[in-house]
Design a protein around this motif. Structure first.
Motif, mmCIF file in Angstrom:
data_model
loop_
_atom_site.group_PDB
_atom_site.id
_atom_site.type_symbol
_atom_site.label_atom_id
_atom_site.label_comp_id
_atom_site.label_asym_id
_atom_site.label_seq_id
_atom_site.Cartn_x
_atom_site.Cartn_y
_atom_site.Cartn_z
ATOM 1 N N VAL A 370 -5.815 -5.734 -10.348
ATOM 2 C CA VAL A 370 -5.069 -5.601 -11.606
ATOM 3 C C VAL A 370 -5.193 -4.166 -12.132
ATOM 4 C CG1 VAL A 370 -4.929 -6.356 -14.009
ATOM 5 C CG2 VAL A 370 -5.299 -8.041 -12.205
ATOM 6 N N ALA A 371 -6.407 -3.615 -12.081
ATOM 7 C CA ALA A 371 -6.620 -2.237 -12.540
ATOM 8 C C ALA A 371 -5.848 -1.248 -11.672
ATOM 9 C CB ALA A 371 -8.104 -1.904 -12.517
ATOM 10 N N TYR A 372 -5.840 -1.473 -10.372
ATOM 11 C CA TYR A 372 -5.082 -0.607 -9.464
ATOM 12 C C TYR A 372 -3.608 -0.593 -9.842
ATOM 13 C CZ TYR A 372 -9.046 -0.393 -6.183
ATOM 14 O OH TYR A 372 -10.256 -0.171 -5.589
ATOM 15 N N TYR A 373 -3.082 -1.770 -10.153
ATOM 16 C CA TYR A 373 -1.664 -1.841 -10.530
ATOM 17 C C TYR A 373 -1.401 -0.998 -11.777
ATOM 18 C CZ TYR A 373 2.615 -3.282 -12.683
ATOM 19 O OH TYR A 373 3.847 -3.237 -13.297
ATOM 20 N N ALA A 376 -1.358 2.693 -10.894
ATOM 21 C CA ALA A 376 -0.138 3.045 -10.169
ATOM 22 C C ALA A 376 1.064 3.039 -11.114
ATOM 23 C CB ALA A 376 0.090 2.068 -9.018
ATOM 24 N N GLU A 377 1.121 2.058 -12.019
ATOM 25 C CA GLU A 377 2.227 1.956 -12.974
ATOM 26 C C GLU A 377 2.268 3.178 -13.884
ATOM 27 O OE1 GLU A 377 3.679 -1.589 -15.853
ATOM 28 O OE2 GLU A 377 1.860 -0.550 -16.502
ATOM 29 N N THR A 378 1.104 3.665 -14.316
ATOM 30 C CA THR A 378 1.050 4.850 -15.167
ATOM 31 C C THR A 378 1.678 6.051 -14.476
ATOM 32 O OG1 THR A 378 -0.913 4.083 -16.355
ATOM 33 C CG2 THR A 378 -0.501 6.453 -16.368
ATOM 34 N N ASN A 379 1.467 6.177 -13.173
ATOM 35 C CA ASN A 379 2.051 7.294 -12.432
ATOM 36 C C ASN A 379 3.536 7.103 -12.171
ATOM 37 O OD1 ASN A 379 -0.164 9.393 -11.491
ATOM 38 N ND2 ASN A 379 -1.106 7.372 -11.511
ATOM 39 N N VAL A 380 3.974 5.858 -12.080
ATOM 40 C CA VAL A 380 5.416 5.591 -12.017
ATOM 41 C C VAL A 380 6.064 5.987 -13.336
ATOM 42 C CG1 VAL A 380 7.163 3.760 -11.941
ATOM 43 C CG2 VAL A 380 5.311 3.781 -10.260
ATOM 44 N N MET A 381 5.392 5.661 -14.452
ATOM 45 C CA MET A 381 5.900 6.046 -15.772
ATOM 46 C C MET A 381 5.966 7.568 -15.905
ATOM 47 S SD MET A 381 6.473 3.166 -17.385
ATOM 48 C CE MET A 381 6.474 3.491 -19.150
ATOM 49 N N VAL A 400 2.767 -3.655 -4.616
ATOM 50 C CA VAL A 400 1.401 -4.150 -4.808
ATOM 51 C C VAL A 400 1.261 -5.569 -4.272
ATOM 52 C CG1 VAL A 400 -0.335 -4.772 -6.525
ATOM 53 C CG2 VAL A 400 0.952 -2.664 -6.795
ATOM 54 N N LEU A 401 2.234 -6.415 -4.559
ATOM 55 C CA LEU A 401 2.177 -7.800 -4.078
ATOM 56 C C LEU A 401 2.250 -7.850 -2.548
ATOM 57 C CD1 LEU A 401 4.470 -9.514 -6.747
ATOM 58 C CD2 LEU A 401 1.976 -9.543 -6.629
ATOM 59 N N THR A 402 3.038 -6.953 -1.964
ATOM 60 C CA THR A 402 3.119 -6.863 -0.501
ATOM 61 C C THR A 402 1.785 -6.416 0.074
ATOM 62 O OG1 THR A 402 5.477 -6.320 -0.595
ATOM 63 C CG2 THR A 402 4.316 -5.778 1.443
#
Length: 482
Positions: A370-373, A376-381, A400-402
């Protein structure tokens, strides 16, 4: 695939990165006058202070978000791997990189707070990509880190955690890998869709409970073998410096694997911790920097040490020499990994060790994913600030799910190798950046300490300190003065 990944690891995790991690920690410890010692009591105090806001989470929530990324498979399988390849001496070098790394964690977390900003949803976002772009002015470097982090946190690292959960569930209850991986993917989807607040609320409940439960079991093992503690401590220290006859030949492996698994576990300098640190609602950037420094203590000096002593006190582990022969064999025929800790658990809960560890790993590793997601999301933002492609966020969820499904069904060796590549790339990019950008964090620490000495709750005025491009804090100061 595995051969190529191992080749990359040989380049990324050369001795240069090992010495860079240790040297950077020592350098920042000296520059901050060992804040990890001087401010230890203050860290405990401010960790309990602060409240969340519409834009940010509380200091404690940010700490647990950070710990949820730090406290995971590295604390169990990672420690076991370090001992199996580097011998008991690897534990000492894990302690060393953690103690010194606390100052590194302060620097990167404080920089993340100084240069944080509000995203399109009104939430705080920040991290290495943000402070590299703003403070260094190198957009290409910032984008390189962002892309590397999305790949590492979005694909490489979640697979390790999923793989460990799958293995533990199969060992304990013979649950098929496909079933466990599918359940993990569904559970993860339900949490990450809720955004940063749901992640923070999940972490602040689960992380303290799981850590306390694990440590309680570990202390039980230590208590039952309390007479062996001095002997094991001596073995760790003597092996770390090649003074033990049995492990003298692998002193280099002790240093290398102690540092590698130490960095993987506590993440100091890696660049992942600054992301949740930036999300905290605090009055001064240094305040959250100190809280993040404390998280390194919790992760390595407490939880990793608990794992190491459980393994070493019970003697239920193997150490393999460079030539493939065993220097020590306490668990014949058992592969390195969670099985070492399962065997230690069995000494206090005969017949239930596998089941209890499976549950512990489930919570440890799942919160880490969950923390990894979130990271990663912050860098997508960060990327979306320029390209405005909302579908990238949905693509990340799929990635992430893959990764969870792929890592859960593939070999552990490949999963760990991919994870090491991701950690190593991030560490190289971030450590170089914070060495260059250290001044604002050091200035912030001096300012914070002066205000503390004056008996006030520190506030932050970047313009008065000569810190440029801290736009969020300038705007806040302006709003408060009106």
């Amino acid at each position: 695939m595995e051969a190529f990944v191992n080749y990359l690891n040989g380049i990324i995790w050369s001795s240069a990165l090992i010495y860079l991690c240790l040297g950077t920690g020592l350098y920042f410890s000296l520059r901050t006058r060992f804040l990890q010692v001087r401010h230890f009591g203050h860290m405990l105090k401010i960790m309990r202070e602060g409240k969340s806001s519409e834009a940010g989470v509380s200091s404690f929530q940010a700490l647990t978000m950070s710990l949820s990324g730090r406290v995971g498979t590295g604390n169990i399988a990672g420690v076991a791997t370090a001992i199996a390849i580097g011998g008991p001496g690897a534990v000492f070098w894990m302690w060393t990189v953690a103690f010194l790394g606390a100052s590194t964690a302060y620097i990167e977390a404080t920089l993340a707070q100084i240069y944080k900003e509000l995203d399109d949803n009104g939430s705080y976002r920040g991290g290495p990509a943000y402070y590299i772009e703003k403070a260094m002015g190198q957009k290409w470097y910032a984008w390189t880190f962002a892309v590397a982090t999305i790949i590492a946190m979005g694909f490489c690292l979640p697979g390790i955690q999923a793989n460990s959960i799958v293995a533990a569930m199969n060992n304990a209850w013979e649950i098929p890998a496909l079933v466990t991986a599918t359940v993990l993917a569904v559970g993860l989807a339900l949490i990450v869709i809720g955004g940063v607040k749901r992640i923070a609320n999940f972490a602040q409940v689960v992380v303290p409970v799981m850590a306390a439960g694990y440590i309680l079991i570990a202390f039980s093992v230590v208590f039952l073998n309390i007479d062996m503690v001095p002997t094991v401590t001596k073995l760790i220290i003597s092996s770390a410096f090649g003074l033990d006859a049995g492990y003298g030949a692998i002193i280099g492996m002790a240093v290398a694997w102690g540092v590698k698994r130490g960095v993987y576990s506590n993440e100091a300098g890696q660049g992942s911790g600054p992301h949740p640190a930036a999300a905290a609602e605090v009055s001064h950037p240094a305040k959250q920097g100190l809280v993040q420094a404390f998280s390194v203590y919790v992760d390595t000096l407490l939880i990793c040490s608990a794992t190491a002593f459980m393994i070493l006190l019970t003697g239920l582990y193997n150490v393999e020499g460079a030539d493939g022969t065993y220097l020590y064999q306490g668990l014949p025929g058992v592969d390195v990994g969670p099985a070492y800790v399962q065997a230690a658990f069995d000494t206090v809960m005969p017949g239930f060790g596998s089941s209890v560890l499976a549950i512990a790993l489930l919570f440890f590793a799942f919160t880490t994913i969950v923390a990894y997601y979130y990271i990663a999301e912050t860098n997508v933002m960060f990327i979306n600030r320029k390209v405005h492609r909302p579908w990238l966020a949905n693509l990340l969820k799929v990635l992430v799910l893959t990764s969870v499904m792929y890592g859960g069904l593939k070999s552990a060796d490949l999963a760990w190798a991919l994870g090491d590549v991701g950690v190593g790339l991030m560490a190289w990019l971030n450590i170089v950046a914070i060495i260059i950008l250290q001044r604002p964090a050091l200035v912030a620490l001096k300012d914070y300490e002066q205000q503390l000495d004056g008996g006030v709750d520190p506030s932050f005025d970047p313009e008065a300190l000569g810190i440029e491009k801290a736009d969020f804090w300038v705007a806040r100061k302006s709003a408060q003065s009106q």
